[in-house]
Scaffold this active site. Structure first.
Site, short mmCIF file in Angstrom:
data_model
loop_
_atom_site.label_atom_id
_atom_site.label_comp_id
_atom_site.label_asym_id
_atom_site.label_seq_id
_atom_site.Cartn_x
_atom_site.Cartn_y
_atom_site.Cartn_z
N ARG A 29 1.08 -0.83 -0.51
CA ARG A 29 0.04 0.22 -0.02
C ARG A 29 0.73 1.52 0.03
NH1 ARG A 29 -1.76 -3.45 -1.17
NH2 ARG A 29 -3.94 -4.85 -0.33
N GLU B 101 -4.61 3.77 6.82
CA GLU B 101 -5.00 3.15 6.16
C GLU B 101 -5.20 4.43 5.25
OE1 GLU B 101 -3.74 0.47 4.58
OE2 GLU B 101 -4.68 1.35 2.74
N CYS C 225 -10.65 -0.62 4.64
CA CYS C 225 -10.31 0.04 6.34
C CYS C 225 -9.32 1.26 6.67
CB CYS C 225 -9.01 -1.34 6.12
SG CYS C 225 -9.85 -3.23 6.54
C1 LIG Z 1 -15.46 -0.62 0.25
C2 LIG Z 1 -13.98 -0.03 0.08
C3 LIG Z 1 -13.28 -0.86 -0.29
C4 LIG Z 1 -11.94 -1.23 -0.28
N1 LIG Z 1 -10.53 -2.00 -0.22
C5 LIG Z 1 -10.05 -1.56 -0.86
C6 LIG Z 1 -8.87 -2.75 -0.91
O1 LIG Z 1 -9.71 -4.10 -0.87
N2 LIG Z 1 -7.38 -3.26 -1.60
C7 LIG Z 1 -7.03 -1.58 -1.14
O2 LIG Z 1 -5.50 -1.23 -1.68
N3 LIG Z 1 -8.02 -0.54 -0.87
C8 LIG Z 1 -9.24 -0.97 -0.83
N4 LIG Z 1 -10.22 0.62 -0.60
C9 LIG Z 1 -9.55 1.95 -0.06
C10 LIG Z 1 -9.61 2.94 -1.49
O3 LIG Z 1 -10.69 1.96 -2.64
C11 LIG Z 1 -8.04 2.13 -2.67
O4 LIG Z 1 -7.12 2.76 -2.19
C12 LIG Z 1 -8.17 3.62 -4.35
O5 LIG Z 1 -6.75 2.32 -4.81
C13 LIG Z 1 -8.41 4.50 -4.37
O6 LIG Z 1 -8.22 5.11 -5.38
P1 LIG Z 1 -9.31 6.18 -5.43
O7 LIG Z 1 -9.59 6.95 -7.27
O8 LIG Z 1 -10.12 6.73 -4.30
O9 LIG Z 1 -8.02 7.43 -5.20
P2 LIG Z 1 -8.01 8.88 -4.09
O10 LIG Z 1 -9.00 8.62 -2.53
O11 LIG Z 1 -9.11 9.58 -5.00
O12 LIG Z 1 -6.91 9.10 -4.06
C14 LIG Z 1 -5.89 8.43 -3.34
C15 LIG Z 1 -4.60 8.71 -2.99
O13 LIG Z 1 -4.42 8.60 -4.39
C16 LIG Z 1 -3.90 10.06 -5.19
N5 LIG Z 1 -4.28 9.85 -6.37
C17 LIG Z 1 -5.31 9.85 -6.76
N6 LIG Z 1 -4.94 9.55 -8.10
C18 LIG Z 1 -3.57 9.95 -8.04
C19 LIG Z 1 -2.72 10.40 -9.77
N7 LIG Z 1 -3.84 10.35 -11.08
N8 LIG Z 1 -1.75 10.76 -10.24
C20 LIG Z 1 -1.65 11.14 -8.35
N9 LIG Z 1 -2.40 10.66 -7.37
C21 LIG Z 1 -3.18 10.21 -7.35
C22 LIG Z 1 -4.41 10.69 -4.35
O14 LIG Z 1 -3.99 11.98 -4.31
C23 LIG Z 1 -4.53 10.28 -2.84
O15 LIG Z 1 -3.35 11.07 -2.41
C24 LIG Z 1 -10.95 0.16 -0.28
C25 LIG Z 1 -12.47 0.90 0.00
C26 LIG Z 1 -13.23 1.50 -0.22
C27 LIG Z 1 -14.16 2.83 -0.15
#
Ligand SMILES: Cc1cc2nc3c(=O)[nH]c(=O)nc-3n(C[C@H](O)[C@H](O)[C@H](O)COP(=O)(O)OP(=O)(O)OC[C@H]3O[C@@H](n4cnc5c(N)ncnc54)[C@H](O)[C@@H]3O)c2cc1C
Length: 364
Positions: free
Chosen positions: A187, A309, A236
């Site tokens: 992560r 996380e 999480c």
């Molecule tokens: C119900 C649920 C279940 C989940 N299960 C998991 C799981 O099993 N495993 C897991 O790893 N995560 C899980 N997550 C967490 C989350 O979905 C992941 O971390 C996901 O990859 C985040 O993607 P996002 O586009 O929403 O990023 P965001 O939440 O929008 O951003 C997260 C971070 O990434 C950065 N970021 C986003 N896009 C870019 C870009 N293009 N360039 C530079 N920086 C960027 C942002 O600045 C921020 O720092 C879960 C979340 C939920 C709500």
């Protein structure tokens, strides 16, 4: 003082003018009046000064280059599924990647995709074409960019394992970085704050679409059985402590905290490492207060310092910001993380303050 106030007002106006000019010149949509409560899965968080939504990789690279040149703070946001932004007004630009989706381009065992493309969608697309390697990620509700940023993973798969190259914005251009040059930890990655990820090429492996589909279904069912479904969460909330045989969710559960509430935030009765928000009046402060209460109790009762996380985004830049791009102290294999936790998360040692992040420009 009145003079200082006038100066501040003027400089804000100048900044706003510069943002409008940059967006108009580059043809990107710039909006005011958005709130993190609309843009994140926890559905809390304050007002954002500006949201700019580029639609192509080239445009996105140019936008952040011009913002940097003008000294304007910005932050990248994908689906907002891993962010808890505080309730105050956030005086910076959010560069939203949600419109930067385009098409997924398949070529043999490879797929090239832009940062805003939905990760679950990509997993389905790949599975149907008989391409395996990301089917465990199908339930992660985010963009490809967000997944790359933090090396998202679940059920034995991590995106870093299949990433052949990542396209990154550098000096206004789209630059391709080999996946082998990126440090893919648990992560956590070696991408630096201020680096915008634009897209990636993944190298998958051929397999029977039916078998891939069956594995996707199995992962989905596991999730449905162990995690709150349709709730306002960020997945999480905490990583698992390194070296601990007991997952964070189990520890919180054993302390009897399932269902514990602070205002509009509660510990999910289904999965104790999920903090969920409820109701119109829920605040980021509620979720944070509850999270800090959990950390305090685990610290007191178990002597363990939990690491967040989720990413905690402050509205204002603190005077001295810790280096959040610091290497994660622990990395784990997918198998290890799988076994050490109810679902998919794992370890780390950062202090809470190191997760209180500031906008990209101000971090430098
Ligand atoms: C119900 C649920 C279940 C989940 N299960 C998991 C799981 O099993 N495993 C897991 O790893 N995560 C899980 N997550 C967490 C989350 O979905 C992941 O971390 C996901 O990859 C985040 O993607 P996002 O586009 O929403 O990023 P965001 O939440 O929008 O951003 C997260 C971070 O990434 C950065 N970021 C986003 N896009 C870019 C870009 N293009 N360039 C530079 N920086 C960027 C942002 O600045 C921020 O720092 C879960 C979340 C939920 C709500």
């Amino acid at each position: 003082m009145i003079v200082d106030e006038a100066k501040k007002e003027l400089s804000l106006q100048e900044r706003d003018g510069a943002i409008e000019e940059i967006a108009a010149r580059l043809g990107a949509r710039a909006e005011r009046g958005r709130r993190f409560a609309e843009l994140t899965s926890l559905r809390v968080g304050g007002a954002i000064d500006w949201v700019i939504s580029p639609v192509t990789e080239e445009q996105a690279a140019a936008v952040v280059y011009e913002l940097d040149r003008a000294g304007i703070a910005w932050r990248a946001l994908g689906s907002g599924s891993n962010v808890l932004a505080d309730d105050a007004a956030h005086h910076y630009v959010v560069v939203s990647l949600k419109e930067l989706k385009g098409e997924a381009h398949f070529d043999g065992e490879r797929v090239s995709v832009s940062a805003g493309y939905s990760l679950p969608r990509l997993c389905i697309d790949a599975g149907r074409r008989g391409l395996a390697g990301i089917e465990g990620l199908g339930g992660i509700p985010g963009t490809v960019g967000g997944a790359l940023w933090m090396n998202a993973g679940a059920y034995g798969h991590e995106i870093g394992n299949v990433t052949e190259s990542v396209r990154v914005a550098r000096e206004g251009r789209v630059v391709e970085v080999p996946g082998s040059e990126v440090k893919w930890d648990y992560r956590h990655t070696s991408f630096r704050e201020g680096e915008l990820l634009l897209g990636a090429t993944l190298h998958l492996r051929p397999d029977d679409p039916e078998k891939i589909g069956a594995r996707m279904l199995e992962a989905k069912n596991k999730r449905l059985a162990t995690q709150p479904h349709g709730a306002r969460s960020a997945g999480c909330f905490f990583k698992n402590p390194p070296g601990s045989s007991v997952g964070t969710g189990k520890m919180i559960d054993e302390m009897g905290m399932k269902g514990e509430r602070r205002g509009g935030a509660l510990v999910s009765p289904i999965h104790a490492n999920f903090i969920v928000t409820e109701g119109e009046d829920a605040k980021a402060a509620d979720a944070l207060a509850l999270a800090e209460e959990i950390r305090e109790r685990i610290r007191r009762e178990k002597g363990i310092e939990l690491e967040y996380e989720v990413e905690l985004w402050r509205a204002e830049a603190p005077k001295e910001s810790p280096e959040s791009g610091a290497e994660s102290p622990e990395s784990k294999t997918s198998e290890e993380s799988e076994s050490s936790k109810e679902s998919e998360e794992s370890s780390g040692l950062q202090t809470p303050d190191s997760r209180l992040q500031t906008p990209k420009e101000e971090k430098r």
